[in-house]
Design a protein around this motif. Structure first.
Motif, PDB file in Angstrom:
ATOM      1  N   PHE A  17      14.363 -12.925 -38.708  1.00 44.13           N
ATOM      2  CA  PHE A  17      15.216 -13.169 -39.874  1.00 44.13           C
ATOM      3  C   PHE A  17      15.477 -11.866 -40.639  1.00 44.13           C
ATOM      4  N   GLN A  20      18.464  -9.652 -39.983  1.00 43.21           N
ATOM      5  CA  GLN A  20      19.738  -9.889 -40.668  1.00 43.21           C
ATOM      6  C   GLN A  20      19.950  -8.854 -41.769  1.00 43.21           C
ATOM      7  N   PHE A  47      25.176 -16.092 -41.213  1.00 44.31           N
ATOM      8  CA  PHE A  47      23.832 -16.604 -40.957  1.00 44.31           C
ATOM      9  C   PHE A  47      23.690 -18.037 -41.472  1.00 44.31           C
ATOM     10  N   VAL A  51      22.944 -21.306 -39.009  1.00 41.46           N
ATOM     11  CA  VAL A  51      21.750 -22.163 -39.117  1.00 41.46           C
ATOM     12  C   VAL A  51      22.152 -23.635 -39.199  1.00 41.46           C
ATOM     13  N   MET A  95      16.822 -18.473 -35.546  1.00 38.14           N
ATOM     14  CA  MET A  95      16.930 -17.048 -35.865  1.00 38.14           C
ATOM     15  C   MET A  95      17.679 -16.303 -34.763  1.00 38.14           C
TER      16      MET A  95
END
Length: 686
Positions: A17, A20, A47, A51, A95
């Motif tokens: 994560f 990012q 992002f 998700v 992720m």
């Protein structure tokens, strides 16, 4: 899965994560200041979308019950998964999905529209990424592969192909559809690199990505096993090798160690080792990372030769280095997999071809169709002023300082002050700039006193200047300005060219052709005076005027178009009086430009910049008897005038451009300084 395994995978998910943040730093630092906020909002948006869509659709397509090894058919928008292990696995895989989606952001930066970017992201995470991921990674409850590539023996341990090459393939497709940024390639074909806003920030991003990669590769063991230390060592070594070889090859070919290729070489090494870091020893990791760095350098140069504009080098780093990593599995990892080098290399090549066809070629087809329905690129005006302001209205201290400077350059208002602060670099510049302004004000006051003493001489000078320059420009020169140059943030330039004048001049005596120019341009002068516009110059049978430069007109674009309509009318009336068809071509464009006075022996007031060039090129590509206008003009006056799309043409020095024809006003009458005009109903042609 034991508790320590769950903790390890969740920790690795957190590391992935954090990549990012690394991607955001890399892209924001390497793009120009006017676009870095746009890149940042794209990163957090893609992002978030990835998700949610991965939960709703992607995870089910990727890991649901397999349908003939092609796609999953369950676990869509799940309410619960039943076991803690499943939740841990989903978080880790989400992720990965976010990483695949964000690869696109840097490649298409500085010209991709925000809404279009979100649509491309949605396509990637709901279809392209999970479907290929099912082919390569999906397993049954016993852990046996069920996707057709996995069954065939395709090996991609942590996603050099599934994540990076797939994401890089979509990025390649997108930049091919979008085309290069304005000014990226000169008319000679030579590439030009733009200066990034903050390269140290980009370097920080590389370190964050590298740190997060330990979770990328280490977590792919799906537990805290004895294999993890070797995975982390290979990740560390291949990244370092990629950095040094990227620096070294750039030093050899460009005679300097390139920061860009040093950073991207390291990322290329990390991507390359990802496919088989569970199979290789440290020696192979050094070699694979080194070749990854070389692939990035030569791949980026090849894209430049093909005039493909990849802002951050995402295609060479993720797509090309990812494909090399898949190939390296067949070359160096067959023994560890218990297969022959030939057979393993064959299935790896099948996987490479599949990625190229599915993500790159398939993505190109999808985006090409999408671009017809929903244009992916921002307008030229937005690209010029920057996506920060043009798309998001996000101003900065630097922009505010520029606005003050531009207003002062235009208005000569030295009383205005720039924003100042002792706590930021821009604020400190403003502080010193205001000190300079204070001294300029004092100097200007002294100059005014001297001007009073020289009033008689200045009056003579004014009379002379007004005979050759616009009155307002002459007045500014008489106010003490030895050099007139203004950067105009918004103006409208119009080019008018007489059609077939050369043939006419060759068929009549010289006096007749000169008389035609004198009479026709005299009519044009009357129109320009009527609308309080500024004639810039005539060159041969071409006539140029401008609005919004020497005086402030909030509706200068509409006024310029009204004048152009009147010019068409006057031209046709003169042609009827002569008993022959007389036509002109008119090109109009609005935008920023530079205006000023040049010359020593003889002063000339002229305009420069892309806006002038654009108007001239539009006129050249226009249709006789028509007013041809750019997208920027139509965006401003489209509601007031009848217009239609004329064509999409490639303008010399500018590139593909949509040209519109303006047919007339929508209202019954239009007002001028002399009263109401006598033509142009809403359903009447010009």
């Amino acid at each position: 899965m034991s508790g320590i395994d769950q903790v390890w995978i969740l920790l690795c998910a957190a590391l992935v994560f954090m990549m990012q943040a690394g991607f955001m730093c890399v892209e924001a630092g390497i793009t120009r200041t006017k676009n870095n906020i746009s890149v940042a909002i794209k990163n957090i948006s893609d992002f978030s979308i990835s998700v949610l869509l991965y939960w709703a659709v992607g995870y089910g397509l990727m890991y649901g019950s397999s349908v003939s090894g092609l796609f999953g058919s369950s676990e869509f928008a799940f309410g619960k998964l039943g076991e803690t292990d499943a939740y841990v696995y989903f978080i880790f895989q989400a992720m990965f999905c976010g990483t695949a989606a964000t690869i696109l952001s840097g490649a298409v930066a500085e010209r991709c529209a925000f809404h279009a970017y979100l649509v491309i992201t949605a396509i990637t995470v709901t279809f392209i990424y999970p479907v290929f991921g099912h082919w390569a990674w999906a397993t049954d409850t016993a852990g046996d592969p069920v996707g057709w590539l996995g069954i065939a023996g395709f090996h991609d341990f942590a996603g050099a192909g599934v994540v990076h090459a797939v994401g890089g393939g979509v990025a390649l497709a997108a930049i091919l559809v979008l085309g290069p940024r304005e000014g990226r390639f000169l008319e000679t074909g030579q590439p030009r690199r733009f200066n990034g806003s903050n390269l140290p920030l980009t370097m920080l991003g590389v370190f964050l990505i590298w740190f997060g990669w330990f979770g990328f590769n280490g977590g792919s063991a799906l537990g805290f096993t004895s294999q993890v230390p070797a995975l982390l060592l290979n990740t560390l070594i291949s990244g370092a090798s990629g950095v040094l070889f990227g620096l070294g090859v750039s030093w050899i070919f460009e005679r300097k160690p390139s920061v860009f290729f040093g950073m991207n070489g390291g990322l290329g090494g990390l991507v390359a080792i990802t496919a088989g870091c569970d199979l290789f020893g440290p020696r192979e990791a050094v070699l694979i990372g080194a070749v990854g760095g070389l692939v990035v350098f030569f791949g980026d140069r090849a894209l430049e030769r093909l005039k493909i504009d990849d802002v951050v080098g995402a295609v060479s780093v993720h797509f090309l280095a990812g494909l090399w990593g898949l190939l390296a599995v067949g070359l160096f990892g067959a023994d560890s997999l218990g297969t022959s080098a030939g057979s393993q290399l064959g299935i790896q090549i099948v996987g490479i071809i599949t990625i190229c066809l599915f993500s790159a070629l398939g993505g190109f087809i999808l985006l090409h169709i999408l671009n017809r329905v929903l244009p992916l690129r921002v307008t030229q005006h937005v690209e010029t002023i920057g996506l920060n302001v043009g798309e998001h209205g996000a101003n900065t201290d630097l922009n505010e300082l520029f606005e003050v400077m531009q207003r002062q350059a235009r208005d000569r208002d030295l009383s205005a002050r720039a924003p100042q602060s002792p706590f930021t670099e821009v604020g400190q510049i403003g502080l010193f700039y205001n000190s300079v302004l204070f001294e300029l004000e004092r100097s200007f006051s002294r100059a005014q006193q001297q001007q009073i003493e020289l009033a008689d001489l200045l009056e003579q000078k004014n009379t002379l200047l007004e005979s050759i320059l616009p009155k307002r420009i002459a007045a500014r020169m008489n106010d003490g300005s030895s050099q007139i140059v203004d950067q105009i943030t918004d103006a409208t330039v119009v080019f008018v060219d007489i059609v077939d004048f050369t043939e006419y001049a060759g068929s009549v005596p010289p006096e007749d052709s000169i008389a035609l120019l004198r009479d026709l341009f005299g009519k044009f002068d009357e129109v320009i005076t009527d609308y309080d516009l500024e004639k810039i110059k005539t060159v041969g049978d071409s006539y140029m005027y401008v609005s919004g430069v020497t005086n402030e007109q909030s509706d200068h674009c509409a006024i310029a178009v009204d004048a152009a309509i009147e010019i068409l009318f006057q031209t046709r009336q003169m042609g009827l009086g002569m008993g022959r068809e007389l036509n002109v071509r008119i090109g109009i464009h609005s935008g920023p430009l530079v205006a000023g006075v040049v010359g020593d022996l003889r002063f000339v007031y002229d305009l420069w910049g892309m806006t002038v060039n654009m108007a001239s090129r539009i006129e050249e590509a226009g249709v006789p008897g028509k007013i041809s206008a750019s997208q920027a003009v139509v965006d401003r006056i489209g509601g007031e005038f009848i217009h239609e799309r004329q064509s999409r043409v490639r303008l010399k020095g500018i590139g593909p451009t949509i040209i519109y024809s303006i047919e007339g006003r929508r209202t019954e009458l239009k007002k001028t300084k002399r009263g109401f005009s006598r033509f142009l109903k809403s359903d009447q042609e010009i």
